[in-house]
Design an enzyme around this catalytic site. Structure first.
Site, PDB file in Angstrom:
ATOM      1  N   GLU A 177      41.258  13.436  22.320  1.00 14.47           N
ATOM      2  CA  GLU A 177      41.141  12.380  21.305  1.00 14.47           C
ATOM      3  C   GLU A 177      40.756  12.935  19.939  1.00 14.47           C
ATOM      4  O   GLU A 177      39.576  12.970  19.580  1.00 14.47           O
ATOM      5  CB  GLU A 177      40.099  11.323  21.732  1.00 14.47           C
ATOM      6  CG  GLU A 177      40.001  10.185  20.726  1.00 14.47           C
ATOM      7  CD  GLU A 177      38.910   9.167  21.046  1.00 14.47           C
ATOM      8  OE1 GLU A 177      38.925   8.093  20.440  1.00 14.47           O
ATOM      9  OE2 GLU A 177      38.048   9.448  21.889  1.00 14.47           O
ATOM     10  N   LYS A 214      44.628  10.345  23.226  1.00 18.14           N
ATOM     11  CA  LYS A 214      44.098   9.094  22.665  1.00 18.14           C
ATOM     12  C   LYS A 214      44.103   9.234  21.151  1.00 18.14           C
ATOM     13  O   LYS A 214      43.390  10.066  20.587  1.00 18.14           O
ATOM     14  CB  LYS A 214      42.687   8.808  23.185  1.00 18.14           C
ATOM     15  CG  LYS A 214      42.112   7.485  22.665  1.00 18.14           C
ATOM     16  CD  LYS A 214      40.864   7.047  23.406  1.00 18.14           C
ATOM     17  CE  LYS A 214      40.310   5.756  22.818  1.00 18.14           C
ATOM     18  NZ  LYS A 214      39.190   5.193  23.599  1.00 18.14           N
TER      19      LYS A 214
END
Length: 297
Positions: A177, A214
Site C-alpha cells: 500500500e 492497495k
C-alpha cells in the site's frame, strides 16, 4: 501456507475488503467518530477494549458476511483478541466467511523526497509466524506519497516490495500500500511514477508469486488497469483516502476490476449510541453501497 479457498475468494473479488485496522495513533479518532469520547476511557488497555467492542459489533452484524465483505484487515491487538470465544481471525473465516488480513507496519518515518517510508518493524519474522498460526491469510503495509518525486516514489515502492517478499516467504499474501495523498497538486504525475515503479518491481518478482496492491483511487479512470491485469497481481483494492463514502463509491465504480478496501468510509454513520437495529441497518446500507461500487466494473 495461504488457504486455496481464501485465495480464490480474493481472486474473484466479488465484494470488498473492510479495513478494521486503526492502530494506537488513529484509534482515539475512530472512537470519537463512533461517539466514544476520550473521557469514557483511561489508558491504552481500556481504549483497545472499546475499539475491539466496536469491531466485534461490526463483524457480528448480520450484513457482515463473505457474500459482500470478502476480507477484513485487522490490527495486531484485534488478532490477539477473541470474538465469542474464538480468535478473531478464526471467527472471521469460520463464522462469517471473511478472509482475515493483518496490518503489520509500525507507522511512518518523517517525510523525505516527498514520501513517508515505513518505520522499521522489529521482530517482523516472529510477527509473521504468529499471524500464520493465528489463521491470517495476508498482511497490509502502508507508506505515503505526498509529491510526484521520482526518487522518493521509487524508494517507497522498493521498500514495499522488499517487505512483501518477506511476507511471501512466510506463506502469507502481502497487500502493498503506497498511498498517494488525495489533496496534492501533482497527484496525476505521482500516480504515473507510481504505476511505472510498481510495474518494474512486478517484473522482478519471482515467477509464480503474486501480491495484492492497495492504491489511492486514481484521478484518471482505469489508470491502474495494467496492474489489475498483471499476472503477478492477485487483486487491486482501493482506499477511500479521505473521500466521503459517496465520493469514493462514485470514483471506484469508474475503475474496472478494482474493489474497495475502505475504513472510515465503511464506518461513516455508525455510532455506539445506536440500538442494534439502527446500527445493523446503517452498516447494511454502507455494505450494500460499497459492494455495488466494487462490482460495478
Amino acid at each position: 501456507m495461504t488457504n486455496a479457498a481464501q485465495t480464490e475468494q480474493m481472486k474473484k473479488g466479488n465484494g470488498f475488503i473492510a479495513a478494521l485496522d486503526q492502530s494506537g495513533g488513529s484509534t482515539p479518532k475512530a472512537l470519537r467518530l463512533y461517539g466514544v469520547t476520550e473521557s469514557e476511557y483511561s489508558g491504552e488497555e481500556e481504549m483497545f477494549d472499546l475499539i475491539h467492542k466496536m469491531r466485534s459489533r461490526i463483524i457480528k452484524s448480520p450484513a457482515f458476511t463473505g457474500d459482500k465483505v470478502i476480507g477484513a484487515i485487522l490490527f495486531e491487538q484485534t488478532m490477539d483478541r477473541e470474538i465469542d470465544g474464538k480468535p478473531t481471525a478464526t471467527f472471521l473465516w469460520e463464522e462469517r466467511h471473511v478472509v482475515p488480513f493483518l496490518k503489520i507496519d509500525k507507522g511512518l518515518e518523517a517525510e523525505k523526497n516527498g514520501v513517508q517510508l515505513m518505520k522499521p518493524i522489529p521482530g517482523v519474522d516472529a510477527l509473521l509466524d504468529r499471524a500464520a498460526k493465528a489463521g491470517i491469510f495476508g498482511t497490509k503495509e502502508r507508506s505515503v506519497i505526498n509529491a510526484a518525486n521520482r526518487e522518493g516514489i521509487y524508494d517507497a515502492v522498493a521498500q514495499q516490495f522488499e517487505l512483501g517478499k518477506t511476507v511471501l516467504a512466510h506463506g502469507l499474501m502481502p497487500i502493498i500500500e503506497p498511498e498517494v495523498t488525495i489533496s496534492i497538486a501533482d497527484k496525476v504525475e505521482a500516480e504515473a511514477i507510481l504505476r511505472e515503479a510498481i510495474l518494474e518491481q512486478l517484473e522482478q518478482l519471482e515467477d509464480g508469486k503474486q501480491v495484492m496492491l492497495k492504491l489511492t483511487l486514481p484521478t484518471v479512470p482505469n489508470f491502474y488497469k495494467p496492474l489489475v491485469d498483471h499476472p503477478k497481481v492477485l487483486k487491486v483494492v482501493a482506499l477511500s483516502g479521505g473521500y466521503s463514502r459517496d465520493e469514493a463509491n462514485e470514483i471506484l465504480s469508474q475503475n474496472t476490476g478494482i474493489i474497495a478496501s475502505f475504513s472510515r468510509a465503511l464506518t461513516e454513520g455508525l455510532s455506539a449510541q445506536q440500538s442494534d437495529d439502527e446500527f445493523n441497518d446503517a452498516l447494511r446500507e454502507a455494505i450494500i453501497s460499497i459492494h455495488k461500487a466494487s462490482v460495478a466494473g
